[in-house]
Design a protein around this motif. Structure first.
Motif, PDB file in Angstrom:
ATOM      1  N   GLU A 215     138.679   0.600 -30.931  1.00 42.99           N
ATOM      2  CA  GLU A 215     137.886   0.545 -29.709  1.00 42.99           C
ATOM      3  C   GLU A 215     137.370   1.918 -29.317  1.00 42.99           C
ATOM      4  N   ASN A 216     138.163   2.936 -29.579  1.00 43.76           N
ATOM      5  CA  ASN A 216     137.801   4.315 -29.260  1.00 43.76           C
ATOM      6  C   ASN A 216     137.386   5.049 -30.530  1.00 43.76           C
ATOM      7  N   LEU A 217     136.196   5.610 -30.512  1.00 47.57           N
ATOM      8  CA  LEU A 217     135.647   6.246 -31.699  1.00 47.57           C
ATOM      9  C   LEU A 217     135.395   7.728 -31.448  1.00 47.57           C
ATOM     10  N   GLN A 218     135.892   8.536 -32.355  1.00 47.02           N
ATOM     11  CA  GLN A 218     135.557   9.962 -32.356  1.00 47.02           C
ATOM     12  C   GLN A 218     134.851  10.246 -33.673  1.00 47.02           C
ATOM     13  N   MET A 219     133.601  10.682 -33.576  1.00 47.05           N
ATOM     14  CA  MET A 219     132.767  10.785 -34.774  1.00 47.05           C
ATOM     15  C   MET A 219     132.092  12.146 -34.865  1.00 47.05           C
TER      16      MET A 219
ATOM     17  N   LYS B 200     123.246  17.289 -27.815  1.00 45.43           N
ATOM     18  CA  LYS B 200     124.318  16.545 -28.487  1.00 45.43           C
ATOM     19  C   LYS B 200     124.169  15.036 -28.292  1.00 45.43           C
ATOM     20  N   ASP B 201     122.956  14.578 -28.069  1.00 55.13           N
ATOM     21  CA  ASP B 201     122.707  13.146 -28.002  1.00 55.13           C
ATOM     22  C   ASP B 201     122.573  12.595 -29.425  1.00 55.13           C
ATOM     23  N   ILE B 202     122.840  11.307 -29.582  1.00 53.12           N
ATOM     24  CA  ILE B 202     122.739  10.651 -30.886  1.00 53.12           C
ATOM     25  C   ILE B 202     121.322  10.126 -31.045  1.00 53.12           C
ATOM     26  N   ARG B 203     120.689  10.427 -32.184  1.00 51.48           N
ATOM     27  CA  ARG B 203     119.278  10.108 -32.385  1.00 51.48           C
ATOM     28  C   ARG B 203     119.074   9.298 -33.655  1.00 51.48           C
TER      29      ARG B 203
ATOM     30  N   PHE C 298     128.158  18.109 -34.507  1.00 43.69           N
ATOM     31  CA  PHE C 298     128.973  18.074 -33.297  1.00 43.69           C
ATOM     32  C   PHE C 298     129.795  16.787 -33.284  1.00 43.69           C
ATOM     33  N   THR C 299     130.804  16.755 -32.429  1.00 47.13           N
ATOM     34  CA  THR C 299     131.705  15.606 -32.314  1.00 47.13           C
ATOM     35  C   THR C 299     131.403  14.834 -31.041  1.00 47.13           C
ATOM     36  N   VAL C 300     131.392  13.505 -31.151  1.00 48.39           N
ATOM     37  CA  VAL C 300     131.164  12.648 -29.984  1.00 48.39           C
ATOM     38  C   VAL C 300     132.323  11.671 -29.845  1.00 48.39           C
ATOM     39  N   SER C 301     132.580  11.260 -28.614  1.00 45.33           N
ATOM     40  CA  SER C 301     133.599  10.241 -28.335  1.00 45.33           C
ATOM     41  C   SER C 301     132.921   9.060 -27.662  1.00 45.33           C
TER      42      SER C 301
END
Length: 280
Positions: A190-194, A161-164, A109-112
């Motif tokens: 500064e802004n990350l989309q991963m 969709k939490d980062i673990r 999944f994608t996170v911002s």
């Protein structure tokens, strides 16, 4: 030779402010950082080849201490196993209640995430041992202020969709060429989309039967896993033919820990039960 064969440990430790650069030549690492130590007796007895390399992406303790009140890592959550209960045959009376089957968690999944600035902390400890992906050793949480960006994201993340701890990062702001390239992209914005990838976890029992494990391993100081660089002839190849280079050892006999503790547990057990992690 010992139960694992001859052993050699090369250590190269450098500042945690800049991303680590792993050289294919251990000799060049020694020449560059001049901070090498001889292998310990236990490690000499343990593995065919072990490289202890500073390949991490983490803020120095002084910077993190100024921005994060406490840094106690959460334990890596165990994989959730959902079991479907089988009820007895329904009686003619009332119908069984309707049970809504929940969707499985996404594997990718994608996170911002927004940092406090280009030079701000993200709130995790990563390693760059693998050339293609970043590995989340641990997510940093605090009860104080300011709250690290990853913790802020997790507090309101969509379900599943939490980062673990133990996750992989496969892309940062469109960059996916290498771990170093993704680390640089992370540090310059500064802004990350991963793109986050959940690990494929599996467990195998390795019966040594007097054989060498046949593993060439890498690990980073402060890490939480052992990266398998190569698999030689030995117990792992015989017992676990599906294990391959690039997999990580994240658990031994049900216990997680530092790279040293994982290696020691393998050394001390004749038939270690090893938990592996793989980026799909």
């Amino acid at each position: 030779r010992s139960q694992f064969g001859s052993s050699h440990v090369d250590q190269a430790v450098r500042s945690l402010i800049t991303p680590a650069c792993i050289s294919a030549s251990v000799a060049s690492l020694q020449a560059m950082f001049c901070c090498c130590a001889p292998p310990g007796a236990e490690e000499r007895q343990a593995f065919d080849r072990v490289q202890a390399i500073s390949a991490t992406d983490e803020q120095p303790e002084s910077v993190v201490a100024a921005q994060v009140a406490t840094q106690e890592p959460e334990s890596v959550p165990e994989p959730k196993v959902e079991t479907e209960s089988k009820s007895a045959a329904p009686t003619p009376a009332p119908e069984p209640p309707h049970v809504q089957v929940q969707d499985e968690e996404p594997s990718s999944f994608t996170v911002s995430i927004k940092k406090s600035g280009v030079d701000g902390v993200v709130g995790w400890h990563l390693d760059l041992l693998h050339s293609d992906v970043l590995f989340v050793c641990r997510v940093i949480t605090t009860s104080g202020t300011p709250v690290p960006p990853v913790q802020t994201y997790n507090a309101s993340a969509p379900k599943g969709k939490d980062i673990r701890d133990g996750d992989y990062i496969k892309q940062v702001n469109g960059e996916s060429r290498s771990a170093d390239a993704m680390s640089n992209a992370m540090k310059s914005s500064e802004n990350l989309q991963m793109v986050i990838q959940r690990p494929d976890l599996f467990t195998m029992t390795v019966n040594k039967n007097g054989e060498s494990m046949g593993l060439d391993l890498k690990y980073g100081p402060g890490g939480s896993s052992l990266l398998i660089e190569q698999i030689q002839e030995g117990a792992v190849k015989r017992c676990c033919p599906n294990v391959k280079a690039g997999d990580r050892i994240v658990m031994v006999n049900g216990e997680k820990g530092t790279p040293y503790l994982l290696m020691q547990a393998i050394k001390d057990s004749e038939s270690p039960v090893i938990g592996f992690s793989r980026c799909k």
